[in-house]
Scaffold this active site. Structure first.
Site, mmCIF file in Angstrom:
data_model
loop_
_atom_site.group_PDB
_atom_site.id
_atom_site.type_symbol
_atom_site.label_atom_id
_atom_site.label_comp_id
_atom_site.label_asym_id
_atom_site.label_seq_id
_atom_site.Cartn_x
_atom_site.Cartn_y
_atom_site.Cartn_z
ATOM 1 N N GLU A 1 22.815 7.853 20.941
ATOM 2 C CA GLU A 1 21.767 8.125 21.935
ATOM 3 C C GLU A 1 20.401 8.162 21.259
ATOM 4 O OE1 GLU A 1 20.345 8.446 24.608
ATOM 5 O OE2 GLU A 1 21.746 8.823 26.236
ATOM 6 N N ARG B 1 23.301 21.611 27.080
ATOM 7 C CA ARG B 1 22.674 21.090 25.864
ATOM 8 C C ARG B 1 21.542 20.156 26.259
ATOM 9 N NH1 ARG B 1 23.901 15.735 25.267
ATOM 10 N NH2 ARG B 1 25.934 14.957 25.973
ATOM 11 N N ASN C 1 19.591 16.575 26.239
ATOM 12 C CA ASN C 1 20.203 15.254 26.330
ATOM 13 C C ASN C 1 19.268 14.096 26.024
ATOM 14 O OD1 ASN C 1 22.496 13.597 26.892
ATOM 15 N ND2 ASN C 1 21.539 13.018 28.831
ATOM 16 N N GLU D 1 29.904 18.281 32.110
ATOM 17 C CA GLU D 1 29.597 17.229 33.091
ATOM 18 C C GLU D 1 30.071 17.588 34.494
ATOM 19 O OE1 GLU D 1 30.837 13.417 31.632
ATOM 20 O OE2 GLU D 1 29.865 13.705 29.682
ATOM 21 N N ASN E 1 18.931 12.211 32.560
ATOM 22 C CA ASN E 1 18.636 11.184 31.554
ATOM 23 C C ASN E 1 17.207 10.712 31.740
ATOM 24 O OD1 ASN E 1 20.487 10.104 29.403
ATOM 25 N ND2 ASN E 1 21.961 10.332 31.072
ATOM 26 N N ASP F 1 22.027 5.443 32.632
ATOM 27 C CA ASP F 1 21.950 6.372 31.507
ATOM 28 C C ASP F 1 20.500 6.450 31.033
ATOM 29 O OD1 ASP F 1 22.527 7.791 28.975
ATOM 30 O OD2 ASP F 1 24.611 7.245 29.370
#
Length: 280
Positions: free
Chosen positions: A5, A86, A88, A107, A134, A187
Protein backbone atom coordinates in the site's frame (compact mmCIF):
# COMPACT_ATOMS: atom_id res chain seq x y z
CA UNK A 1 4.20 -8.19 0.09
CA UNK A 2 1.29 -9.38 2.17
CA UNK A 3 -0.60 -6.09 1.81
CA UNK A 4 1.29 -3.56 -0.30
CA UNK A 5 0.00 0.00 0.00
CA UNK A 6 0.82 3.71 0.11
CA UNK A 7 3.08 4.13 -2.94
CA UNK A 8 4.37 7.69 -3.26
CA UNK A 9 7.13 9.28 -5.33
CA UNK A 10 9.41 11.42 -3.14
CA UNK A 11 12.27 13.23 -4.91
CA UNK A 12 13.93 10.45 -6.94
CA UNK A 13 12.56 7.28 -5.38
CA UNK A 14 9.38 5.33 -4.71
CA UNK A 15 8.32 4.76 -1.12
CA UNK A 16 5.68 2.17 -0.21
CA UNK A 17 4.71 -0.11 2.66
CA UNK A 18 3.60 -3.61 3.55
CA UNK A 19 0.89 -2.93 6.11
CA UNK A 20 0.62 -6.38 7.64
CA UNK A 21 4.36 -7.09 7.72
CA UNK A 22 4.97 -3.65 9.24
CA UNK A 23 7.64 -2.63 6.74
CA UNK A 24 8.55 0.57 4.89
CA UNK A 25 10.35 0.29 1.54
CA UNK A 26 12.31 2.75 -0.59
CA UNK A 27 13.00 1.76 -4.21
CA UNK A 28 15.55 3.51 -6.41
CA UNK A 29 14.31 2.57 -9.90
CA UNK A 30 17.59 3.65 -11.55
CA UNK A 31 19.93 1.49 -9.50
CA UNK A 32 17.34 -1.09 -8.50
CA UNK A 33 18.35 -0.61 -4.87
CA UNK A 34 15.70 -1.48 -2.29
CA UNK A 35 15.92 -0.37 1.34
CA UNK A 36 13.55 -1.38 4.10
CA UNK A 37 12.68 -0.32 7.66
CA UNK A 38 10.74 -2.23 10.31
CA UNK A 39 7.85 -0.31 11.85
CA UNK A 40 6.61 -0.94 15.39
CA UNK A 41 2.96 -1.28 14.29
CA UNK A 42 0.90 -1.81 11.17
CA UNK A 43 1.85 1.03 8.81
CA UNK A 44 -0.34 2.45 6.04
CA UNK A 45 1.79 5.17 4.43
CA UNK A 46 4.71 7.57 4.54
CA UNK A 47 4.64 11.12 3.15
CA UNK A 48 7.20 13.94 2.90
CA UNK A 49 7.30 16.66 5.54
CA UNK A 50 8.52 20.23 5.84
CA UNK A 51 10.04 19.14 9.13
CA UNK A 52 12.63 16.49 9.83
CA UNK A 53 12.23 13.10 8.17
CA UNK A 54 8.87 11.84 6.92
CA UNK A 55 5.38 11.50 8.37
CA UNK A 56 4.23 7.89 8.74
CA UNK A 57 0.75 6.54 9.39
CA UNK A 58 1.00 3.82 12.04
CA UNK A 59 -1.88 1.90 13.59
CA UNK A 60 -2.13 4.22 16.59
CA UNK A 61 -1.72 7.50 14.71
CA UNK A 62 0.67 9.69 12.69
CA UNK A 63 4.37 9.49 13.61
CA UNK A 64 7.53 11.33 12.59
CA UNK A 65 9.71 8.78 10.83
CA UNK A 66 13.45 9.42 10.66
CA UNK A 67 14.87 6.89 8.20
CA UNK A 68 18.52 7.48 9.13
CA UNK A 69 17.80 6.86 12.80
CA UNK A 70 15.19 4.16 12.05
CA UNK A 71 12.96 5.87 14.59
CA UNK A 72 9.22 6.56 14.84
CA UNK A 73 8.04 9.35 17.15
CA UNK A 74 4.27 9.71 17.85
CA UNK A 75 2.61 12.96 16.80
CA UNK A 76 -0.84 12.05 18.10
CA UNK A 77 -2.98 9.03 18.93
CA UNK A 78 -6.12 8.33 16.90
CA UNK A 79 -9.24 6.27 17.75
CA UNK A 80 -7.89 5.25 21.16
CA UNK A 81 -11.35 3.91 22.05
CA UNK A 82 -11.35 1.64 18.97
CA UNK A 83 -8.57 -0.95 19.43
CA UNK A 84 -9.41 -2.75 16.18
CA UNK A 85 -8.96 0.41 14.11
CA UNK A 86 -5.80 1.33 12.21
CA UNK A 87 -4.67 4.05 9.79
CA UNK A 88 -5.04 3.07 6.14
CA UNK A 89 -4.39 5.69 3.41
CA UNK A 90 -3.46 9.37 3.08
CA UNK A 91 -2.58 12.35 0.88
CA UNK A 92 -1.49 15.97 1.26
CA UNK A 93 -3.22 18.96 -0.32
CA UNK A 94 -1.46 21.95 -1.92
CA UNK A 95 -1.47 23.78 1.45
CA UNK A 96 0.38 20.94 3.14
CA UNK A 97 -2.58 19.66 5.12
CA UNK A 98 -2.35 15.89 5.50
CA UNK A 99 -5.64 14.01 5.09
CA UNK A 100 -5.73 10.42 6.34
CA UNK A 101 -8.29 7.75 7.07
CA UNK A 102 -8.78 4.98 9.58
CA UNK A 103 -10.56 1.66 9.16
CA UNK A 104 -11.81 -1.34 11.09
CA UNK A 105 -8.99 -3.87 10.73
CA UNK A 106 -11.65 -6.60 10.97
CA UNK A 107 -13.42 -4.94 8.00
CA UNK A 108 -16.85 -4.97 9.62
CA UNK A 109 -17.83 -2.00 11.76
CA UNK A 110 -18.31 1.46 10.27
CA UNK A 111 -15.64 3.01 12.48
CA UNK A 112 -13.35 4.41 9.78
CA UNK A 113 -13.04 8.20 9.83
CA UNK A 114 -11.08 10.77 7.85
CA UNK A 115 -8.81 13.13 9.79
CA UNK A 116 -6.72 16.19 8.96
CA UNK A 117 -3.21 16.79 10.31
CA UNK A 118 -2.49 20.51 9.93
CA UNK A 119 0.60 22.16 11.46
CA UNK A 120 0.90 19.47 14.10
CA UNK A 121 -2.77 19.44 15.10
CA UNK A 122 -5.19 16.61 14.28
CA UNK A 123 -8.91 17.11 13.80
CA UNK A 124 -11.81 15.15 12.33
CA UNK A 125 -12.81 16.12 8.80
CA UNK A 126 -16.54 15.61 9.28
CA UNK A 127 -16.78 12.91 6.60
CA UNK A 128 -19.35 10.22 7.44
CA UNK A 129 -17.67 7.13 8.98
CA UNK A 130 -17.44 3.92 6.91
CA UNK A 131 -15.82 0.52 7.49
CA UNK A 132 -12.84 0.99 5.15
CA UNK A 133 -11.69 4.46 4.12
CA UNK A 134 -9.33 4.83 1.16
CA UNK A 135 -7.73 7.82 -0.43
CA UNK A 136 -8.44 10.55 0.14
CA UNK A 137 -7.09 12.00 -3.09
CA UNK A 138 -6.86 15.76 -3.61
CA UNK A 139 -7.31 17.54 -6.94
CA UNK A 140 -4.32 19.60 -8.20
CA UNK A 141 -6.16 22.86 -7.44
CA UNK A 142 -6.87 21.68 -3.91
CA UNK A 143 -10.61 22.35 -4.12
CA UNK A 144 -11.82 18.74 -4.45
CA UNK A 145 -11.31 15.82 -2.09
CA UNK A 146 -12.11 12.29 -3.26
CA UNK A 147 -13.00 9.91 -0.43
CA UNK A 148 -13.25 6.18 -1.18
CA UNK A 149 -15.81 4.05 0.67
CA UNK A 150 -14.33 0.69 -0.31
CA UNK A 151 -17.01 -1.68 1.00
CA UNK A 152 -19.74 0.69 -0.15
CA UNK A 153 -18.13 0.64 -3.65
CA UNK A 154 -18.36 4.42 -4.01
CA UNK A 155 -16.11 7.43 -4.37
CA UNK A 156 -17.52 10.55 -2.72
CA UNK A 157 -16.37 14.02 -3.78
CA UNK A 158 -16.26 16.98 -1.36
CA UNK A 159 -15.34 20.60 -1.87
CA UNK A 160 -12.47 21.93 0.25
CA UNK A 161 -12.34 25.63 1.15
CA UNK A 162 -9.30 27.79 1.86
CA UNK A 163 -9.38 26.95 5.59
CA UNK A 164 -9.45 23.20 4.98
CA UNK A 165 -13.12 22.64 5.78
CA UNK A 166 -15.11 20.35 3.49
CA UNK A 167 -18.54 20.74 1.97
CA UNK A 168 -21.28 18.16 1.69
CA UNK A 169 -20.27 15.08 -0.29
CA UNK A 170 -21.79 13.92 -3.57
CA UNK A 171 -21.32 10.56 -5.27
CA UNK A 172 -18.57 10.86 -7.88
CA UNK A 173 -18.30 7.19 -8.82
CA UNK A 174 -20.56 4.24 -7.98
CA UNK A 175 -19.48 0.67 -8.69
CA UNK A 176 -22.58 -1.10 -7.44
CA UNK A 177 -24.25 -1.40 -10.86
CA UNK A 178 -24.64 -4.71 -12.65
CA UNK A 179 -22.43 -3.48 -15.49
CA UNK A 180 -19.55 -3.11 -13.01
CA UNK A 181 -20.20 -6.19 -10.89
CA UNK A 182 -16.83 -7.75 -11.74
CA UNK A 183 -14.76 -4.58 -11.24
CA UNK A 184 -13.92 -5.40 -7.63
CA UNK A 185 -13.75 -2.89 -4.78
CA UNK A 186 -12.32 0.62 -5.26
CA UNK A 187 -9.14 0.96 -3.21
CA UNK A 188 -6.41 3.62 -3.05
CA UNK A 189 -6.91 6.83 -5.07
CA UNK A 190 -4.44 9.25 -6.69
CA UNK A 191 -4.99 12.43 -8.73
CA UNK A 192 -2.85 13.30 -11.76
CA UNK A 193 -1.88 16.68 -13.22
CA UNK A 194 -5.18 17.07 -15.11
CA UNK A 195 -7.34 16.17 -12.13
CA UNK A 196 -7.95 12.61 -13.29
CA UNK A 197 -8.39 10.01 -10.56
CA UNK A 198 -6.51 6.70 -10.64
CA UNK A 199 -8.02 3.90 -8.55
CA UNK A 200 -6.67 0.48 -7.68
CA UNK A 201 -9.36 -2.21 -7.57
CA UNK A 202 -9.16 -4.89 -4.91
CA UNK A 203 -10.39 -8.13 -6.41
CA UNK A 204 -10.70 -6.35 -9.75
CA UNK A 205 -7.41 -7.26 -11.50
CA UNK A 206 -6.93 -3.68 -12.70
CA UNK A 207 -6.11 -0.03 -12.16
CA UNK A 208 -8.46 2.48 -13.77
CA UNK A 209 -8.40 6.21 -14.44
CA UNK A 210 -11.46 8.48 -14.47
CA UNK A 211 -11.52 12.10 -15.62
CA UNK A 212 -12.94 14.95 -13.55
CA UNK A 213 -16.39 14.25 -15.02
CA UNK A 214 -16.26 10.64 -13.83
CA UNK A 215 -15.78 9.07 -17.27
CA UNK A 216 -13.48 6.05 -17.56
CA UNK A 217 -10.43 6.97 -19.66
CA UNK A 218 -7.90 4.19 -18.97
CA UNK A 219 -7.94 0.59 -17.79
CA UNK A 220 -4.72 -1.33 -17.11
CA UNK A 221 -5.21 -5.03 -16.46
CA UNK A 222 -2.69 -6.74 -14.17
CA UNK A 223 -1.94 -10.46 -13.59
CA UNK A 224 -3.04 -10.24 -9.94
CA UNK A 225 -6.46 -9.69 -8.42
CA UNK A 226 -5.78 -7.29 -5.56
CA UNK A 227 -4.54 -3.92 -6.85
CA UNK A 228 -4.33 -1.52 -3.92
CA UNK A 229 -3.04 1.87 -5.12
CA UNK A 230 -1.20 3.70 -7.93
CA UNK A 231 1.55 6.33 -7.60
CA UNK A 232 2.84 8.45 -10.48
CA UNK A 233 6.60 8.90 -10.52
CA UNK A 234 9.78 8.60 -12.52
CA UNK A 235 11.81 11.35 -14.16
CA UNK A 236 8.74 12.96 -15.79
CA UNK A 237 6.18 11.39 -13.44
CA UNK A 238 4.81 9.38 -16.35
CA UNK A 239 5.43 5.98 -14.79
CA UNK A 240 2.68 4.41 -12.70
CA UNK A 241 3.68 2.20 -9.79
CA UNK A 242 0.93 -0.12 -8.54
CA UNK A 243 1.07 -1.92 -5.21
CA UNK A 244 -0.79 -5.22 -4.80
CA UNK A 245 -1.69 -7.72 -2.08
CA UNK A 246 -1.67 -11.47 -1.49
CA UNK A 247 -3.56 -11.44 1.81
CA UNK A 248 -6.66 -13.61 1.92
CA UNK A 249 -5.86 -15.56 -1.24
CA UNK A 250 -6.21 -19.33 -1.06
CA UNK A 251 -3.40 -21.72 -1.97
CA UNK A 252 -5.10 -22.32 -5.32
CA UNK A 253 -5.43 -18.59 -5.97
CA UNK A 254 -1.80 -17.98 -5.04
CA UNK A 255 -0.73 -20.74 -7.41
CA UNK A 256 -2.71 -19.03 -10.19
CA UNK A 257 -1.29 -15.61 -9.20
CA UNK A 258 2.39 -16.18 -8.41
CA UNK A 259 3.07 -12.43 -8.67
CA UNK A 260 0.42 -11.46 -6.10
CA UNK A 261 1.89 -8.90 -3.72
CA UNK A 262 4.48 -7.63 -6.22
CA UNK A 263 4.98 -4.05 -7.39
CA UNK A 264 4.01 -3.33 -11.02
CA UNK A 265 4.78 -0.45 -13.39
CA UNK A 266 3.18 0.87 -16.56
CA UNK A 267 3.44 4.13 -18.56
CA UNK A 268 0.78 6.84 -18.40
CA UNK A 269 -0.04 9.68 -20.80
CA UNK A 270 -0.96 12.24 -18.12
CA UNK A 271 1.84 12.83 -15.58
CA UNK A 272 1.55 13.15 -11.85
CA UNK A 273 2.50 16.20 -9.81
CA UNK A 274 5.10 16.57 -7.05
CA UNK A 275 3.70 15.60 -3.66
CA UNK A 276 3.38 18.61 -1.36
CA UNK A 277 5.22 18.01 1.94
CA UNK A 278 3.05 17.91 5.04
CA UNK A 279 3.28 21.18 6.98
CA UNK A 280 4.25 19.29 10.15
Amino acid sequence: MELGEGPVWIEDALWFVDIKRQTVFRLDPVSGGLEDWAAPEHIGWVLPSTGEGLIAGLKSGPHRFRPEARSFEPIGKIDVDLPDNRLNDAATDPEGRLWFGTMDNLEGGETGRVYVLDKGEVRESGITPVAITNGPAISPCGTWLYHVDTLGKQVIRHTVNETGNIGEGTVFLDFNGQDRADWGWPDGATCDAEGGVWLGFYGGWAARRFNADGALTDEVRLPVANVTKVALGGAERRTAYATTARQGLSDAELAAQPLAGDLFTFPVAIPGLPVTPANT
